[in-house]
Design a protein around this motif. Structure first.
Motif, PDB file in Angstrom:
ATOM      1  N   MET A   1       0.844  -1.184   0.000  1.00  0.00           N
ATOM      2  CA  MET A   1       0.000   0.000   0.000  1.00  0.00           C
ATOM      3  C   MET A   1       0.888   1.246   0.000  1.00  0.00           C
ATOM      4  SD  MET A   1      -2.925   1.082   2.693  1.00  0.00           S
ATOM      5  CE  MET A   1      -2.168   2.210   3.835  1.00  0.00           C
ATOM      6  N   ALA A   2       0.572   2.184  -0.847  1.00  0.00           N
ATOM      7  CA  ALA A   2       1.319   3.445  -0.922  1.00  0.00           C
ATOM      8  C   ALA A   2       0.584   4.531  -0.133  1.00  0.00           C
ATOM      9  CB  ALA A   2       1.477   3.879  -2.373  1.00  0.00           C
ATOM     10  N   ALA A   3       1.329   5.303   0.613  1.00  0.00           N
ATOM     11  CA  ALA A   3       0.741   6.390   1.395  1.00  0.00           C
ATOM     12  C   ALA A   3       0.294   7.525   0.469  1.00  0.00           C
ATOM     13  CB  ALA A   3       1.763   6.922   2.403  1.00  0.00           C
ATOM     14  N   ALA A   4      -0.766   8.192   0.861  1.00  0.00           N
ATOM     15  CA  ALA A   4      -1.275   9.337   0.108  1.00  0.00           C
ATOM     16  C   ALA A   4      -0.273  10.481   0.136  1.00  0.00           C
ATOM     17  CB  ALA A   4      -2.602   9.805   0.691  1.00  0.00           C
ATOM     18  N   THR A   5      -0.183  11.198  -0.975  1.00  0.00           N
ATOM     19  CA  THR A   5       0.646  12.401  -1.037  1.00  0.00           C
ATOM     20  C   THR A   5      -0.212  13.569  -0.580  1.00  0.00           C
ATOM     21  OG1 THR A   5       1.872  11.473  -2.889  1.00  0.00           O
ATOM     22  CG2 THR A   5       2.075  13.845  -2.522  1.00  0.00           C
ATOM     23  N   THR A   6       0.167  14.202   0.492  1.00  0.00           N
ATOM     24  CA  THR A   6      -0.636  15.275   1.078  1.00  0.00           C
ATOM     25  C   THR A   6       0.124  16.592   1.044  1.00  0.00           C
ATOM     26  OG1 THR A   6       0.175  14.821   3.305  1.00  0.00           O
ATOM     27  CG2 THR A   6      -1.796  13.620   2.598  1.00  0.00           C
ATOM     28  N   THR A   7      -0.516  17.616   1.549  1.00  0.00           N
ATOM     29  CA  THR A   7       0.119  18.933   1.626  1.00  0.00           C
ATOM     30  C   THR A   7      -0.225  19.561   2.965  1.00  0.00           C
ATOM     31  OG1 THR A   7       0.559  20.958   0.376  1.00  0.00           O
ATOM     32  CG2 THR A   7      -1.739  20.232   0.503  1.00  0.00           C
ATOM     33  N   LYS A   8       0.412  20.651   3.300  1.00  0.00           N
ATOM     34  CA  LYS A   8       0.189  21.351   4.574  1.00  0.00           C
ATOM     35  C   LYS A   8      -0.650  22.609   4.345  1.00  0.00           C
ATOM     36  CE  LYS A   8       3.523  19.109   7.047  1.00  0.00           C
ATOM     37  NZ  LYS A   8       3.624  18.656   8.370  1.00  0.00           N
ATOM     38  N   GLY A   9      -1.255  23.114   5.414  1.00  0.00           N
ATOM     39  CA  GLY A   9      -2.136  24.268   5.328  1.00  0.00           C
ATOM     40  C   GLY A   9      -1.497  25.521   4.757  1.00  0.00           C
ATOM     41  N   GLY A  10      -0.184  25.694   4.989  1.00  0.00           N
ATOM     42  CA  GLY A  10       0.506  26.866   4.459  1.00  0.00           C
ATOM     43  C   GLY A  10       0.677  26.829   2.951  1.00  0.00           C
ATOM     44  N   LYS A  11       0.415  25.670   2.360  1.00  0.00           N
ATOM     45  CA  LYS A  11       0.517  25.520   0.905  1.00  0.00           C
ATOM     46  C   LYS A  11      -0.809  25.801   0.206  1.00  0.00           C
ATOM     47  CE  LYS A  11       4.806  24.136   1.062  1.00  0.00           C
ATOM     48  NZ  LYS A  11       5.887  24.952   0.623  1.00  0.00           N
ATOM     49  N   VAL A  12      -1.808  26.199   0.972  1.00  0.00           N
ATOM     50  CA  VAL A  12      -3.078  26.676   0.406  1.00  0.00           C
ATOM     51  C   VAL A  12      -3.065  28.183   0.546  1.00  0.00           C
ATOM     52  CG1 VAL A  12      -5.596  26.637   0.591  1.00  0.00           C
ATOM     53  CG2 VAL A  12      -4.269  24.544   1.018  1.00  0.00           C
ATOM     54  N   ARG A  13      -3.128  28.866  -0.578  1.00  0.00           N
ATOM     55  CA  ARG A  13      -2.974  30.322  -0.565  1.00  0.00           C
ATOM     56  C   ARG A  13      -4.193  31.019  -1.181  1.00  0.00           C
ATOM     57  NH1 ARG A  13       1.984  28.064  -1.377  1.00  0.00           N
ATOM     58  NH2 ARG A  13       1.734  27.872  -3.622  1.00  0.00           N
ATOM     59  N   VAL A  14      -4.583  32.118  -0.550  1.00  0.00           N
ATOM     60  CA  VAL A  14      -5.603  33.031  -1.073  1.00  0.00           C
ATOM     61  C   VAL A  14      -4.848  34.289  -1.475  1.00  0.00           C
ATOM     62  CG1 VAL A  14      -7.680  34.357  -0.546  1.00  0.00           C
ATOM     63  CG2 VAL A  14      -7.339  32.083   0.497  1.00  0.00           C
ATOM     64  N   LEU A  15      -4.821  34.574  -2.776  1.00  0.00           N
ATOM     65  CA  LEU A  15      -4.082  35.734  -3.284  1.00  0.00           C
ATOM     66  C   LEU A  15      -5.058  36.716  -3.923  1.00  0.00           C
ATOM     67  CD1 LEU A  15      -2.173  32.954  -4.469  1.00  0.00           C
ATOM     68  CD2 LEU A  15      -0.633  34.822  -3.968  1.00  0.00           C
ATOM     69  N   LEU A  16      -4.925  37.980  -3.556  1.00  0.00           N
ATOM     70  CA  LEU A  16      -5.767  39.030  -4.130  1.00  0.00           C
ATOM     71  C   LEU A  16      -4.943  39.821  -5.122  1.00  0.00           C
ATOM     72  CD1 LEU A  16      -7.593  40.310  -0.929  1.00  0.00           C
ATOM     73  CD2 LEU A  16      -8.216  38.423  -2.451  1.00  0.00           C
ATOM     74  N   GLY A  17      -5.600  40.215  -6.236  1.00  0.00           N
ATOM     75  CA  GLY A  17      -4.903  40.958  -7.278  1.00  0.00           C
ATOM     76  C   GLY A  17      -5.177  42.444  -7.205  1.00  0.00           C
ATOM     77  N   ASN A  18      -4.253  43.202  -7.807  1.00  0.00           N
ATOM     78  CA  ASN A  18      -4.444  44.654  -7.897  1.00  0.00           C
ATOM     79  C   ASN A  18      -4.949  45.004  -9.293  1.00  0.00           C
ATOM     80  OD1 ASN A  18      -2.230  44.525  -9.602  1.00  0.00           O
ATOM     81  ND2 ASN A  18      -0.813  45.420  -8.127  1.00  0.00           N
ATOM     82  N   ASP A  19      -5.027  46.295  -9.602  1.00  0.00           N
ATOM     83  CA  ASP A  19      -5.537  46.710 -10.914  1.00  0.00           C
ATOM     84  C   ASP A  19      -4.415  47.063 -11.884  1.00  0.00           C
ATOM     85  OD1 ASP A  19      -4.783  49.032  -9.640  1.00  0.00           O
ATOM     86  OD2 ASP A  19      -6.758  49.976  -9.741  1.00  0.00           O
ATOM     87  N   ALA A  20      -3.186  46.621 -11.599  1.00  0.00           N
ATOM     88  CA  ALA A  20      -2.056  46.845 -12.511  1.00  0.00           C
ATOM     89  C   ALA A  20      -2.204  45.948 -13.740  1.00  0.00           C
ATOM     90  CB  ALA A  20      -0.737  46.535 -11.806  1.00  0.00           C
ATOM     91  N   THR A  21      -1.459  46.279 -14.790  1.00  0.00           N
ATOM     92  CA  THR A  21      -1.427  45.446 -15.989  1.00  0.00           C
ATOM     93  C   THR A  21       0.004  45.008 -16.214  1.00  0.00           C
ATOM     94  OG1 THR A  21      -3.265  46.706 -16.936  1.00  0.00           O
ATOM     95  CG2 THR A  21      -1.985  45.334 -18.445  1.00  0.00           C
ATOM     96  N   PRO A  22       0.341  43.731 -16.105  1.00  0.00           N
ATOM     97  CA  PRO A  22      -0.542  42.628 -15.700  1.00  0.00           C
ATOM     98  C   PRO A  22      -0.836  42.679 -14.200  1.00  0.00           C
ATOM     99  CG  PRO A  22       1.696  41.813 -15.928  1.00  0.00           C
ATOM    100  CD  PRO A  22       1.721  43.262 -16.359  1.00  0.00           C
ATOM    101  N   THR A  23      -1.893  41.962 -13.821  1.00  0.00           N
ATOM    102  CA  THR A  23      -2.306  41.927 -12.424  1.00  0.00           C
ATOM    103  C   THR A  23      -1.208  41.311 -11.562  1.00  0.00           C
ATOM    104  OG1 THR A  23      -4.601  41.667 -13.118  1.00  0.00           O
ATOM    105  CG2 THR A  23      -4.100  41.077 -10.850  1.00  0.00           C
ATOM    106  N   VAL A  24      -0.955  41.936 -10.421  1.00  0.00           N
ATOM    107  CA  VAL A  24       0.001  41.407  -9.455  1.00  0.00           C
ATOM    108  C   VAL A  24      -0.805  40.845  -8.278  1.00  0.00           C
ATOM    109  CG1 VAL A  24       1.910  41.961  -7.898  1.00  0.00           C
ATOM    110  CG2 VAL A  24       1.749  43.080 -10.140  1.00  0.00           C
ATOM    111  N   TYR A  25      -0.520  39.596  -7.912  1.00  0.00           N
ATOM    112  CA  TYR A  25      -1.249  38.919  -6.845  1.00  0.00           C
ATOM    113  C   TYR A  25      -0.378  38.818  -5.598  1.00  0.00           C
ATOM    114  CZ  TYR A  25      -4.510  37.517 -10.486  1.00  0.00           C
ATOM    115  OH  TYR A  25      -5.423  37.519 -11.501  1.00  0.00           O
ATOM    116  N   ALA A  26      -1.003  38.990  -4.439  1.00  0.00           N
ATOM    117  CA  ALA A  26      -0.302  38.855  -3.159  1.00  0.00           C
ATOM    118  C   ALA A  26      -1.258  38.251  -2.138  1.00  0.00           C
ATOM    119  CB  ALA A  26       0.205  40.210  -2.677  1.00  0.00           C
TER     120      ALA A  26
END
Length: 145
Positions: A1-26
């Protein structure tokens, strides 16, 4: 049996963009937990049995819409409070990216979100915390890299 490949909570990101062209997300500072919910709207139709009309109908379901909601909570960080308030005050949805990074791939949704709710809790003698909820505004395009 192979173990599931998982990730940590810090690897889930919510990024908001600005109105620059191109959009910059942070990613606004302060979240200690995040949640992503994908919803499919369904319409129901009774499907009769043509050979036995007295038989109880089964329900058929048709997909009619897709939606994404994102929420997060954590500390109310000075570095991001105005970003959240500006997004909440905006009559327009804001550009956003949601990322989930695994060791071998990253899933990214890009589109527009509305900041639906912004709340702050201020218990005496403790740090101010916040919770934010966002709702998709149109298609959130998924890419896997």
């Amino acid at each position: 049996m192979a173990a599931a490949t998982t990730t940590k909570g810090g690897k889930v990101r919510v990024l908001l963009g600005n109105d620059a062209t191109p959009t910059v997300y942070a990613s606004p500072c302060g979240f200690t937990s995040k949640s992503l919910t994908l919803t499919k709207g369904l319409e129901e139709t009774q499907v009769p049995d043509c050979t036995d009309p007295d038989k109880v109908d089964w329900i058929g379901r048709d997909a009619v819409s897709l939606s994404m909601s994102v929420s997060g909570e954590g500390v109310l960080a000075s570095e991001s409070v105005e970003t959240w308030l500006d997004a909440w005050e905006s009559i327009d949805s804001i550009p956003a990216k949601i990322e989930i990074e695994f060791p071998a791939k990253t899933i990214t949704w890009t589109g527009n979100l509305h900041v639906e709710t912004f709340s702050a809790e201020a218990p005496n003698g403790r740090r101010v915390t916040t919770s934010v909820s966002l709702q998709s505004d149109g298609e959130m395009v998924r890419v896997v890299d």
